[in-house]
Each structure stands twice: as structure tokens, then as C-alpha cells.
Design a protein around this motif. Structure first.
Motif, PDB file in Angstrom:
ATOM      1  N   ARG A  96      47.389  18.970  52.783  1.00 22.86           N
ATOM      2  CA  ARG A  96      48.129  20.080  52.177  1.00 22.86           C
ATOM      3  C   ARG A  96      47.202  21.050  51.421  1.00 22.86           C
ATOM      4  O   ARG A  96      47.454  22.242  51.377  1.00 22.86           O
ATOM      5  CB  ARG A  96      49.188  19.557  51.204  1.00 22.86           C
ATOM      6  N   LEU A  97      46.146  20.490  50.814  1.00 26.54           N
ATOM      7  CA  LEU A  97      45.200  21.344  50.076  1.00 26.54           C
ATOM      8  C   LEU A  97      44.323  22.159  51.018  1.00 26.54           C
ATOM      9  O   LEU A  97      43.644  23.085  50.606  1.00 26.54           O
ATOM     10  CB  LEU A  97      44.303  20.481  49.166  1.00 26.54           C
ATOM     11  N   GLY A  98      44.320  21.769  52.305  1.00 24.84           N
ATOM     12  CA  GLY A  98      43.513  22.497  53.278  1.00 24.84           C
ATOM     13  C   GLY A  98      42.127  21.892  53.465  1.00 24.84           C
ATOM     14  O   GLY A  98      41.222  22.535  53.991  1.00 24.84           O
ATOM     15  N   PRO A 160      51.198  24.278  49.154  1.00 27.02           N
ATOM     16  CA  PRO A 160      52.514  24.188  48.515  1.00 27.02           C
ATOM     17  C   PRO A 160      52.444  24.483  47.017  1.00 27.02           C
ATOM     18  O   PRO A 160      51.403  24.287  46.384  1.00 27.02           O
ATOM     19  CB  PRO A 160      52.944  22.733  48.755  1.00 27.02           C
ATOM     20  N   ALA A 161      53.584  24.908  46.455  1.00 29.98           N
ATOM     21  CA  ALA A 161      53.640  25.335  45.042  1.00 29.98           C
ATOM     22  C   ALA A 161      53.309  24.189  44.086  1.00 29.98           C
ATOM     23  O   ALA A 161      52.843  24.426  42.968  1.00 29.98           O
ATOM     24  CB  ALA A 161      55.029  25.886  44.745  1.00 29.98           C
ATOM     25  N   TRP A 162      53.539  22.936  44.499  1.00 32.01           N
ATOM     26  CA  TRP A 162      53.299  21.814  43.583  1.00 32.01           C
ATOM     27  C   TRP A 162      51.823  21.408  43.529  1.00 32.01           C
ATOM     28  O   TRP A 162      51.438  20.525  42.759  1.00 32.01           O
ATOM     29  CB  TRP A 162      54.192  20.624  43.947  1.00 32.01           C
ATOM     30  N   LYS A 175      50.019  19.676  40.433  1.00 30.70           N
ATOM     31  CA  LYS A 175      50.668  20.289  39.265  1.00 30.70           C
ATOM     32  C   LYS A 175      51.932  19.527  38.868  1.00 30.70           C
ATOM     33  O   LYS A 175      52.243  19.387  37.704  1.00 30.70           O
ATOM     34  CB  LYS A 175      51.022  21.752  39.568  1.00 30.70           C
ATOM     35  N   GLU A 176      52.662  19.070  39.879  1.00 32.12           N
ATOM     36  CA  GLU A 176      53.923  18.368  39.602  1.00 32.12           C
ATOM     37  C   GLU A 176      54.307  17.538  40.823  1.00 32.12           C
ATOM     38  O   GLU A 176      53.725  17.677  41.887  1.00 32.12           O
ATOM     39  CB  GLU A 176      55.026  19.391  39.307  1.00 32.12           C
ATOM     40  N   ILE A 177      55.288  16.681  40.628  1.00 37.46           N
ATOM     41  CA  ILE A 177      55.816  15.903  41.758  1.00 37.46           C
ATOM     42  C   ILE A 177      56.701  16.854  42.569  1.00 37.46           C
ATOM     43  O   ILE A 177      57.544  17.550  41.993  1.00 37.46           O
ATOM     44  CB  ILE A 177      56.660  14.706  41.241  1.00 37.46           C
ATOM     45  N   GLU A 181      63.060  20.050  48.431  1.00 34.49           N
ATOM     46  CA  GLU A 181      63.093  21.433  48.937  1.00 34.49           C
ATOM     47  C   GLU A 181      61.683  21.958  49.213  1.00 34.49           C
ATOM     48  O   GLU A 181      61.479  22.833  50.031  1.00 34.49           O
ATOM     49  CB  GLU A 181      63.771  22.377  47.917  1.00 34.49           C
ATOM     50  N   GLN A 182      60.686  21.418  48.491  1.00 36.41           N
ATOM     51  CA  GLN A 182      59.311  21.896  48.650  1.00 36.41           C
ATOM     52  C   GLN A 182      58.589  21.223  49.816  1.00 36.41           C
ATOM     53  O   GLN A 182      57.462  21.570  50.114  1.00 36.41           O
ATOM     54  CB  GLN A 182      58.525  21.660  47.352  1.00 36.41           C
ATOM     55  N   ILE A 183      59.248  20.257  50.433  1.00 33.91           N
ATOM     56  CA  ILE A 183      58.602  19.530  51.535  1.00 33.91           C
ATOM     57  C   ILE A 183      59.129  20.092  52.854  1.00 33.91           C
ATOM     58  O   ILE A 183      60.301  19.905  53.196  1.00 33.91           O
ATOM     59  CB  ILE A 183      58.880  18.009  51.429  1.00 33.91           C
TER      60      ILE A 183
END
Length: 198
Positions: A96-98, A160-162, A175-177, A181-183
Motif C-alpha cells: 500500500r505504501l508503494g 490510502p488515507a490511513w 496514521k490510524e487503523i 470504507e477505506q479498504i
């Protein structure tokens, strides 16, 4: 170490899955049709489970263990918790971080001890990260051509925003769990819960 060695595009076709969810740009030109075949309720549930296992590269036993863990969590529904636990795996977070073109490559990078979590070397792909964890590539590997090549491919990918990624220093922060909706994984987790609760 046991691994799923089946051809990726063939598996994507049979699971009706877009290869981009695996970080693969290729498209399969063959059309896979189950025309006229009615899929049973069990068949649908099984396909969702296989889809989740295939996307995250998890075999049956660890997948079931994650399900049991998700059941015991006090907050959220079992299905949502399962998806969140899979999403928080270290190999998936690297992807996810690339810092991996595919989850398989991210897994290999973790396996080869290139990754530090909060300054400690972690080589377990299924390690579950927590909010506030700082993930980075080891200093001695940062200048490797491999990571330049990977970043070239993943540069346009949305983090992703998290998560927060710094591609200059090859670091990332949880940043957060994430919430369900974010997945952005096309899996209906309710069907997996139904399958396991039989």
C-alpha cells in the motif's frame, strides 16, 4: 514455505477479479464465462473467501486464524474486523505504501529482512502493524536500484488515507487503523462470515 503458485491471470479470471487489485497492469484477453451455470449459495460464499485469500496471499490456516481473531474483537462486525486484520499485515502495508509492485514482492522484501518497524528488523510478512508504527527500508538497502525501479512503477499509485508515505526516505507511518470504507478490496466479507459460521 507453502505458496499459491497458480497462474495469476488465470486465477483472476476464475474469481472474476480485476488484476489491478493485485498491483498487476496486465489484462487477460480471454473471456471467462460461466454462462448458464447457476452458482449455489455455498459457491458464492466460497468464491468470496478464495478471492480474499488470493488478494492478500494468505493460505487457509492463517486465514482461519485471522477469522477467529476477528470474531474475538469487541468492536465492529466480524467481517469488517477480518478485512482490517488482513489489511494491517506488514506485507500488505508495504504494498500500500508503494514499496512493492505486488503483495508478493512486498512479502519477499519483508522476508529478506529489508524492513524495520519502529527501528527493529521484522521479517514476518503476517506481522500486524498498529497505529503509530513507523515502517522503513533499512538504510543499507535504500540506495538499491530495486527500490528506484519499484517507485517508478508505483509512483502514480494512491497511498490510502490511513497511511503516510515518504518516498524520498523510503519510510511510512500508520496514521490510524483503517475502516472498512477505506479498504478498496472487492470482497463481500459477509459471505465469508456466513461460510465459516456453518
Amino acid at each position: 514455505m507453502a505458496r499459491d503458485m497458480s497462474p495469476v491471470l488465470k486465477r483472476c479470471r476464475s474469481l472474476d477479479l480485476d488484476p489491478t487489485f493485485l498491483g498487476i497492469d496486465k489484462k487477460s484477453n480471454r473471456n471467462f464465462s460461466r454462462a448458464g451455470k447457476k452458482v449455489s449459495e455455498y459457491g458464492l460464499q466460497l468464491r468470496e473467501k478464495q478471492k480474499a485469500k488470493f488478494i492478500y496471499g494468505v493460505l487457509e490456516k492463517p486465514f482461519r486464524n485471522n477469522f477467529e481473531k476477528a470474531k474475538k474483537l469487541k468492536y465492529g462486525t466480524t467481517g469488517e474486523n477480518l478485512m482490517i486484520l488482513l489489511e494491517l499485515r506488514l506485507d500488505n502495508v508495504m504494498f500500500r505504501l508503494g514499496y512493492g509492485r505486488t503483495r508478493t514482492e512486498a512479502r519477499q522484501i519483508v522476508d529478506h529482512k529489508h524492513v524495520l518497524v519502529n527501528g527493529k528488523c521484522v521479517n514476518i510478512p503476517s506481522y500486524v502493524v498498529k497505529a503509530g508504527d513507523v515502517i522503513e527500508i533499512k538504510e543499507k538497502h535504500k540506495s538499491a536500484q530495486r527500490y528506484k525501479d519499484i517507485l517508478e512503477v508505483t509512483e502514480g499509485r494512491l497511498v490510502p488515507a490511513w497511511l503516510e508515505a515518504n518516498h524520498e526516505t523510503l519510510t511510512g507511518t500508520v496514521k490510524e487503523i483503517p475502516t472498512r470504507e477505506q479498504i478498496d478490496v472487492p470482497v463481500n466479507e459477509m459471505l465469508i462470515v456466513e461460510l465459516y459460521s456453518k
